[in-house]
Design a protein around this motif. Sequence first.
Motif, PDB file in Angstrom:
ATOM      1  N   UNK A   4     -83.824  49.238  25.592  1.00 26.25           N
ATOM      2  CA  UNK A   4     -83.707  50.427  26.443  1.00 26.25           C
ATOM      3  C   UNK A   4     -84.201  50.152  27.865  1.00 26.25           C
ATOM      4  N   UNK A   5     -85.110  49.183  28.021  1.00 29.05           N
ATOM      5  CA  UNK A   5     -85.501  48.796  29.373  1.00 29.05           C
ATOM      6  C   UNK A   5     -84.325  48.209  30.141  1.00 29.05           C
ATOM      7  N   UNK A   6     -83.580  47.314  29.480  1.00 34.44           N
ATOM      8  CA  UNK A   6     -82.383  46.737  30.101  1.00 34.44           C
ATOM      9  C   UNK A   6     -81.333  47.815  30.320  1.00 34.44           C
ATOM     10  N   UNK A   7     -81.157  48.695  29.314  1.00 37.64           N
ATOM     11  CA  UNK A   7     -80.156  49.762  29.406  1.00 37.64           C
ATOM     12  C   UNK A   7     -80.437  50.674  30.603  1.00 37.64           C
ATOM     13  N   UNK A   8     -81.706  51.029  30.812  1.00 36.16           N
ATOM     14  CA  UNK A   8     -82.051  51.900  31.940  1.00 36.16           C
ATOM     15  C   UNK A   8     -81.750  51.221  33.273  1.00 36.16           C
ATOM     16  N   UNK A   9     -82.044  49.922  33.370  1.00 37.98           N
ATOM     17  CA  UNK A   9     -81.750  49.197  34.614  1.00 37.98           C
ATOM     18  C   UNK A   9     -80.248  49.135  34.876  1.00 37.98           C
ATOM     19  N   UNK A  10     -79.482  48.884  33.811  1.00 33.29           N
ATOM     20  CA  UNK A  10     -78.040  48.792  33.983  1.00 33.29           C
ATOM     21  C   UNK A  10     -77.430  50.165  34.321  1.00 33.29           C
ATOM     22  N   UNK A  11     -77.975  51.228  33.721  1.00 32.76           N
ATOM     23  CA  UNK A  11     -77.486  52.576  34.036  1.00 32.76           C
ATOM     24  C   UNK A  11     -77.782  52.926  35.491  1.00 32.76           C
ATOM     25  N   UNK A  12     -78.938  52.508  35.992  1.00 35.19           N
ATOM     26  CA  UNK A  12     -79.273  52.764  37.392  1.00 35.19           C
ATOM     27  C   UNK A  12     -78.288  52.054  38.320  1.00 35.19           C
ATOM     28  N   UNK A  13     -77.961  50.801  37.997  1.00 35.41           N
ATOM     29  CA  UNK A  13     -76.979  50.067  38.812  1.00 35.41           C
ATOM     30  C   UNK A  13     -75.621  50.771  38.795  1.00 35.41           C
TER      31      UNK A  13
ATOM     32  N   UNK B 292     -87.387  57.514  32.642  1.00 35.74           N
ATOM     33  CA  UNK B 292     -88.012  58.550  33.454  1.00 35.74           C
ATOM     34  C   UNK B 292     -87.703  58.378  34.936  1.00 35.74           C
ATOM     35  N   UNK B 293     -87.849  57.165  35.446  1.00 30.10           N
ATOM     36  CA  UNK B 293     -87.586  56.924  36.867  1.00 30.10           C
ATOM     37  C   UNK B 293     -86.128  57.181  37.213  1.00 30.10           C
ATOM     38  N   UNK B 294     -85.225  56.749  36.326  1.00 32.28           N
ATOM     39  CA  UNK B 294     -83.792  56.974  36.536  1.00 32.28           C
ATOM     40  C   UNK B 294     -83.473  58.463  36.608  1.00 32.28           C
ATOM     41  N   UNK B 295     -84.026  59.252  35.698  1.00 33.23           N
ATOM     42  CA  UNK B 295     -83.769  60.689  35.671  1.00 33.23           C
ATOM     43  C   UNK B 295     -84.329  61.375  36.916  1.00 33.23           C
ATOM     44  N   UNK B 296     -85.513  60.973  37.349  1.00 35.37           N
ATOM     45  CA  UNK B 296     -86.116  61.572  38.541  1.00 35.37           C
ATOM     46  C   UNK B 296     -85.285  61.289  39.787  1.00 35.37           C
TER      47      UNK B 296
END
Length: 528
Positions: free
Chosen positions: A124-133, A235-239
Motif C-alpha cells: 500500500x505504500x507503493x500503491x499510494x505513491x503510484x496513485x499520487x503520480x 493520508x497525505x494523498x487524500x489531504x
Amino acid sequence: MGVCMKSLLLTTFCLFLFSPGGCHGGKILVVPVDGSHWVNMEILLKELHSRDHQLTVVRSKSSWYIQESSPHYTSVNVKMMEDEVDLSFYDELLRRTLDIRRMGPVLHFLYQQMEMSSMQALGHGICAKMAALMLEDSAFISRLRDDGYDLVLTDPGLPFGVLLAHYLHLPMVYNVRWVNTGDGHFIVAPSPISYVPVTGSILGDRMDFLQRVQNLLHYVSGFLQERFIILPCYQELLQRHFPPAADLLSMQRSADLWLMRADFIFEFPRPTMPNVVYVAGFQCRPSRPLPAELEEFMQSSGEHGVVLMSLGTLISALPMEVTEKIAAAFARLPQKVIWRYTGEKPSTLGNNTLLLDWLPQNDLLGHPKTRVFVAHGGTNGLYEAIYHGVPVLGLPLLFDQHDNVVRLQVRGAARVLEAATLSTEEVLEALREILDNPSYQRSMQRLSCLHRDRPLSPLDSATFWLEYVMRHKGASHLRSETYSLPWYSYYSLDVAALLLAVAGASLWACAWICRRLCCSFRGKMKRE
C-alpha cells in the motif's frame, strides 16, 4: 393466452433484454488488478465489448498479464505498483510463508501477522505513491475527463480505481473479492464474527468457543492492520487531492454496485446488502476440444483417467524439496498426470506425468477423463472445478487459498494437505482416497448442479447490472448509508457512550440526593 404464445413472448423479452441493442453502448473506464484477478476481468470486458460498450483499460507500463493492444479495449499506460514488484516477489513470499507454517500454532499466528503487516505496508505504500503520480499527471486526468466516461469498473483489491473514480466524480462498480485485509463483505455488509469466519482464520461457520476466540483474534489483527498500517499510507494523498473529510474506507464503501465473485454453494451463508450481486464463476464455460497431442495423451490414460495439477498465475513453482515429493507420488499412480510446471525438472518425475508451461485448464477440467484437480486454492480454478464437477486435492499456498479449499472440504468435495510439511505418502494417500471414494465425486457433482441452477448465467447477471448502473447514472438507492458513518457510529459506540454517561449521571444524582436526605435525617434526629 396459449402456452406457446407465452413462451414466445418470454423468449422475445429475454432476447431484447440481453441483446447488444438492449442498452446503448456506454463508455467504461476499467482499472483492474493484475495477475489472476485480470483473468476474470478480461472475460467480463470481452462480453461488454460484444454489447457495443467502449472500454478503456488503465494498465501498468510493465504489466504481467494485461496486454497493451487488444481488439476489445484501448489502453492507457501509467506507472503502477507492478513496476516495482515482479513475480519473483511471490516466490520469495511463498518460501517465507512455508517456513512460518512449520512453526507451532502460536508462533505461526504471530509471524503470519508480522509477515502480512510487512507486506501490507510495502504494497500500500507503493500503491499510494503510484496513485499520487497518477492524480498529479494533468495530461492523463484531462484526457479522462474529456473522454466522458459513464462509470469506473475496478477491482478494489488495490484502491487505484477507487481513488480515480472519486477524483473524477464517476459512478463506481466493483468486480470484487478482496478489499484491504480480506473478504469485501466485511466492509459492505454486517459480518457477525460469531459465525462468519474471517479471512485467514481457516475456520468454518460452525465454531466452538476456542474457534470463536481464534476468529476474533484474526478480526482484531486485520482491523489493526487496516487502521494503523494501510489507511495512514493514503493520508497525505487524500489531504492533497480530496476534500478535508475524505477517507479511504468511506470511498471504498460508497461503490454503487458490488459484483461479488462469490456463490453461496461455496461461501458460508452470511448477511449481505441489496447492491451486492453474486457473479462467481462467470469465467467458466463448457469445455472445448483439446489440441490433438493433448487429446491423445488424455485418451492414453484408459479407464484410470487423468490427474490435473496447476498452481495458478503468480507462483511459478513450489520449492524443489516439495516438488520432488509430489512428483514421486504422481509416479506411483496408475493415472496419467498433466502438470502446469515451469523450472527445473524434478528428478522423481514418472513416465506417466506430462509437464506443460501452459495448459487449457477449463477445457481439461471439462474433459471426461479428468478425475482429480490438484490446486493451490485460487477462486478461479476452484469455481472451474465446481462448474465441471471435478473433486479437488488442495495445496494452499498464500492469501485466501487455505480458506477457499477448507470451504470445499467442509462440503465433502476436497481434501487439504499442508504444503509446508507434506510427504510423498501423504500426497499418495490423499489422491487414492479421492480417486477411490465416490463420495468426493458425488459431492462435487451436487455443487456443480447447484451452481448451474440459476435463472441467469453469472456473466449475463454481471453485464445486466453494469448496464443498469449506466442507465440510471448510478445506483445510490441500493446503497446503504454505512459508507458515510465513522466506525464508532457504525457500531453505535457514541450512542452507548451517551447512554452510559446518562446512566452514570443519574446514579450519581440519586446517590447525591440520598446522601443529602440521610444527612438531613441524621441532623433532625440529633436535634430531637
